[in-house]
Design an enzyme around this catalytic site. Sequence first.
Site, mmCIF file in Angstrom:
data_model
loop_
_atom_site.group_PDB
_atom_site.id
_atom_site.type_symbol
_atom_site.label_atom_id
_atom_site.label_comp_id
_atom_site.label_asym_id
_atom_site.label_seq_id
_atom_site.Cartn_x
_atom_site.Cartn_y
_atom_site.Cartn_z
ATOM 1 N N VAL A 139 0.856 -1.192 0.000
ATOM 2 C CA VAL A 139 0.000 0.000 0.000
ATOM 3 C C VAL A 139 0.887 1.236 0.000
ATOM 4 C CG1 VAL A 139 -1.764 1.310 1.237
ATOM 5 C CG2 VAL A 139 -1.835 -1.198 1.256
ATOM 6 N N LYS A 187 -9.958 6.200 -17.029
ATOM 7 C CA LYS A 187 -11.384 6.537 -16.940
ATOM 8 C C LYS A 187 -11.584 8.037 -17.059
ATOM 9 C CE LYS A 187 -15.476 6.206 -13.999
ATOM 10 N NZ LYS A 187 -16.139 5.511 -12.868
ATOM 11 N N ARG A 193 2.308 -9.290 -43.742
ATOM 12 C CA ARG A 193 2.056 -8.607 -45.017
ATOM 13 C C ARG A 193 0.589 -8.706 -45.416
ATOM 14 N NH1 ARG A 193 5.644 -10.407 -49.722
ATOM 15 N NH2 ARG A 193 5.359 -12.472 -48.791
ATOM 16 N N HIS A 237 -0.284 -26.575 -47.841
ATOM 17 C CA HIS A 237 -1.646 -26.126 -47.539
ATOM 18 C C HIS A 237 -2.223 -26.812 -46.301
ATOM 19 C CE1 HIS A 237 -1.539 -23.727 -51.067
ATOM 20 N NE2 HIS A 237 -1.593 -24.752 -51.918
ATOM 21 N N GLU A 266 9.306 -23.216 -49.232
ATOM 22 C CA GLU A 266 9.010 -21.962 -48.531
ATOM 23 C C GLU A 266 9.753 -21.886 -47.197
ATOM 24 O OE1 GLU A 266 7.263 -19.283 -49.156
ATOM 25 O OE2 GLU A 266 5.969 -19.758 -50.857
ATOM 26 N N PHE A 275 -13.743 -44.574 -37.667
ATOM 27 C CA PHE A 275 -14.187 -45.925 -38.020
ATOM 28 C C PHE A 275 -14.700 -46.009 -39.455
ATOM 29 C CE2 PHE A 275 -18.083 -44.273 -35.737
ATOM 30 C CZ PHE A 275 -18.929 -44.202 -36.839
ATOM 31 N N ARG A 278 -10.510 -41.893 -31.738
ATOM 32 C CA ARG A 278 -10.743 -41.205 -33.001
ATOM 33 C C ARG A 278 -9.851 -39.969 -33.097
ATOM 34 N NH1 ARG A 278 -16.555 -38.679 -33.853
ATOM 35 N NH2 ARG A 278 -15.502 -36.910 -32.870
#
Length: 508
Positions: free
Chosen positions: A62, A134, A209, A273, A325, A457, A504
């Site tokens: 404080v 504020k 860019r 990609h 790249e 599946f 899965r």
Amino acid sequence: MKYALLSVTDKTGIEEFAKGLVDLGYTLLSTGGTMKKIADAGIPVMAIDEHTGFPEILDGRVKTLHPRVHGGILYRRDVKEHQDTVQELDISPIDVVCVNLYAFEEKFHEGNPEEIMIENIDIGGPSMVRSAAKNFKDVLIVTDPKDYDEVLSQMKAGKVDFEYRKRLAMKAFSLTAYYDSMISRYFQMITGEKAATYTYGLKRKSKLRYGENPHQEASLFVDPMSNSYFSHFEQLQGKELSYNNINDLNTAVCLAAEFDEESEGVVCVGLKHATPCGVALGKDDLEAYTKCYESDPLSIFGGIIAMNSVVDKEAAEEMTKIFLEVVAAKDFTPEALEVFKKKENLRLLKVDFTAGPLMEEIRLASGLVLVQDTDTDSEEGFDVVTKKQPTPEETRDLLFGMKVVKYVRSNAIVLVKDGVTIGIGGGQTSRIWALENIFSNQKDKDFEGAVLASDAFFPFDDCVRKANEYGISSIIQPGGSVRDQDSIDACNEENISMVFTGARHFRH
């Protein structure tokens, strides 16, 4: 008397800013280390406890939480009742507040214990920032050392207008929101619980860019609370990374990190990609890259490479024979770096593979936000459900294929032979189409003895029947269809082994 209050953790440029304010006629108020820094520079400054008439207490917890501070900041200069109140209570106006906050983020990255983290939660700083922001109409709030020169210039020129003040307030509220988001997430980490309200604070690292296409604006932001593969990457050469480069790298590097170099060998991931086009294991960099390239030499052109190893000269020489790249790897030998210099636009990234994957994924969905755990550490089994057992060689390829198929767009099928993908099909609305596309696009391949991995599946036995036509010898899939038995029966008829994992791996 015009007062300016300066209390900063990042003391970059504070002496020059303080002198500029004094030259403009301000009396400076300050605290602790900031006051010492200013005073040591020979600039007159008053301690905040001298101004408030109340000492700093509780080990500095404080010091600025006082009506003479917040009253001087928050009172509205155009409201008579406010003016009367501060005059009655002898509260002086504080017209400039320069504050930045305790280094909570830095302490977090240092790995400090909980008690130190708690003491680096700033209370007085955010309170002053929010009070000043504020009341931005009357109080100038400065939170970024990069703004010091501009602020002084604007003040000297008398150009501190309403819009400029509003812009500084925007930066101030953005800072406190970012700061509180880190604290919130830290407490969720240490409690192991997710709050009903969740805030991600992100820091912009750079503008890009453009986005996926040239007409889309884009930026790169950093999540300060994450420690993943890209948290500490180093770009060693090449052009600036694009939006698409970074998006592609996320998949390529995470897939490469699935393989441990010491126990499984060098892995090379070719990606185009945002989906893998070739993945291969090898005894060294050259073999892994060569096998990866030969698995699909057409698609890899203009793509990116990720490797879990230190790239050597021989592999670099092969990579520079085509247009790539990005090449991301654990590191590069000095000889490899010399080879890559011939392709000055090729981006080389040194990636920290020890960091681990990001444990949470976020997607925006038109005003909704989807948050999920990353697809790692799933409870995968290896339950052989056919009469025929996979051979040890097939088992290695099955496990390899299941790692790769996690990173292919669903519906996803991956064919593997001797630690190399020889067909990758994904992004189809029908699972059989994903398999048929592999066979139709890779007509020169010998699929005899290859294995098949599926991310989900089989709803019918058509994939098994089609796989048998091309000599597929073993299949791995999650299982879980109400018609699993149809596929099992088809495998038994065709003498194909099949493994169910129970896990899965959709990737949409």
